[in-house]
Scaffold this active site. Sequence first.
Site, PDB file in Angstrom:
ATOM      1  N   ARG A 186     -41.985 -26.938 -22.167  1.00 54.22           N
ATOM      2  CA  ARG A 186     -41.923 -26.549 -23.288  1.00 54.22           C
ATOM      3  C   ARG A 186     -40.474 -26.138 -23.836  1.00 54.22           C
ATOM      4  NH1 ARG A 186     -46.099 -21.891 -23.852  1.00 54.22           N
ATOM      5  NH2 ARG A 186     -45.761 -22.414 -26.037  1.00 54.22           N
ATOM      6  N   CYS A 187     -39.585 -26.113 -22.993  1.00 57.43           N
ATOM      7  CA  CYS A 187     -38.271 -25.973 -23.204  1.00 57.43           C
ATOM      8  C   CYS A 187     -37.256 -27.265 -23.708  1.00 57.43           C
ATOM      9  CB  CYS A 187     -37.549 -25.258 -22.140  1.00 57.43           C
ATOM     10  SG  CYS A 187     -35.827 -25.013 -22.478  1.00 57.43           S
ATOM     11  N   ARG A 188     -36.721 -27.137 -24.872  1.00 58.18           N
ATOM     12  CA  ARG A 188     -36.325 -28.133 -25.515  1.00 58.18           C
ATOM     13  C   ARG A 188     -34.972 -28.630 -24.712  1.00 58.18           C
ATOM     14  NH1 ARG A 188     -31.540 -28.730 -28.789  1.00 58.18           N
ATOM     15  NH2 ARG A 188     -31.833 -26.452 -29.369  1.00 58.18           N
TER      16      ARG A 188
END
Length: 113
Positions: free
Chosen positions: A9-11
Site C-alpha cells: 500500500r506504500c508508494r
Amino acid sequence: MTTIYHNNRCRKSRETLAILEDKNEEIQIVNYLETPPTEKELAGIIKLLDISPLELVRKNEQIWKDNYKGKEHSDAELISIMHQNPKLIERPIVIKNGKAVLGRPPENVTKIL
C-alpha cells in the site's frame, strides 16, 4: 538473494520493489504487516542499517502519537513496540549481502545492489 520488507500500500515500497525487479534481483518479499520481524530480527536489521531504533519508527502514525510520543523508551522497548505494532516500522527495508538500506528515496536501494 535480496530481501525487501514491503508494504504494497506504500508508494515508496512499490517503487523500491520495481527497481529491484528491473535489476533482475532474486527477491524475497516480506509483507511485514502480516509477518512482522521478531524482536531479534528487528535488532539485526537496525544494526545493519546502522541507525538507532527510534530512527526506524514512523512517528507520524496515529498509534505512535496516541501511545508512545513524548515518552522515554529504551532501545529494547522501541524494538518491542515496533514488533507489536509493525505499522510503526519505516519502510521499505532492503537487505542484501549483509547490508541494508531504507528505500526512502527508492533510489537508495542501488547503494547495495
